[in-house]
Design a protein around this motif. Structure first.
Motif: not given
Length: 233
Positions: A103-107, A196-198, A229-233
């Motif tokens: 979901v956080n990748v989806f965000f 786009i769907i999760h 936490v995921l080091n993204i964005g």
């Protein structure tokens, strides 16, 4: 790692299973009506309680130097107060509407798509979220986060449940038995539609993300989110 579970419903029990499988210890299980407990014996607290208890649970942790991971919704009118208490006590805090790694990748994907669609006025954006019938709040916190991601990257001004004005994002919330969570963002024009769907298959992804966030926050100070936490964005 010694974990306190603030809230011991379905999510709390699943977090317990995953935490134990990763070699951690559960030192405290706090139900909704528990007010007298020794939070200081925990290295970190994971809060999936109820709105009426969340603020007191979280700030009690800050005052006892225990970092907090919270996924409880419905209390966010006091979020800034909680942040102030966290900073005052040099604490550590992560709130997320959804801890699922996917979901956080989806965000992030949602925000990127919003920026691409920003100047394409022929597309109307809308959202749909589907959850199990036990979920009482609508729209979901995840849907609100998605809507805010669109608002922050386009000219849309707000979201609204069901019918919305031209400059608002309409969100449809459905409750269907045994659906862990499905979120769809749709851009529709006269000639085509982009979706786009999760789709969550179970609650395990939410629980795993919360435990990973708890592992990450140990030894840190400040207000963080799952992007950190995921080091993204």
């Amino acid at each position: 790692m010694k974990i306190a579970l603030l809230g011991y419903g379905k999510m709390g029990k699943m977090i317990e299973q995953i935490a134990l499988s990763r070699g951690h210890e559960i030192v405290l299980k706090v139900d909704a009506n528990d007010n007298d407990y020794e939070i200081a014996k925990a290295d970190v607290a994971i809060d999936f309680s109820v709105p009426a208890s969340a603020y007191n649970n979280i700030t009690n942790c800050f005052e006892n130097n225990v970092p907090v991971i919270s996924g409880t919704t419905g209390w966010l009118d006091k979020y800034e107060d909680a942040v102030e208490i966290c900073n005052k006590n040099n604490g550590a805090f992560i709130y997320a509407s959804n801890f699922s790694l996917g979901v956080n990748v989806f965000f992030q994907l949602n925000e990127y798509l919003a920026r691409l669609m920003k100047n394409l006025a022929q597309y109307q954006v809308s959202m749909e979220e589907i959850h199990h019938t036990q979920k009482l709040d609508a729209p979901s916190g995840t849907a609100i986060t998605l809507a805010e991601g669109i608002i922050n990257n386009t000219s849309r001004s707000a979201w609204k449940l069901d019918a919305a004005d031209e400059n608002e994002i309409p969100i449809t919330a459905k409750r269907i038995e045994n659906v862990p969570g499905t979120h769809t963002v749709t851009y529709k024009s006269d000639v085509d539609t982009i979706d786009i769907i999760h789709t969550a298959h179970n609650r395990e992804g939410f629980a795993l993300g919360a435990v990973i966030a708890a592992e990450w926050i140990i030894g840190k100070q400040g207000i963080f989110n799952m992007k950190d936490v995921l080091n993204i964005g």
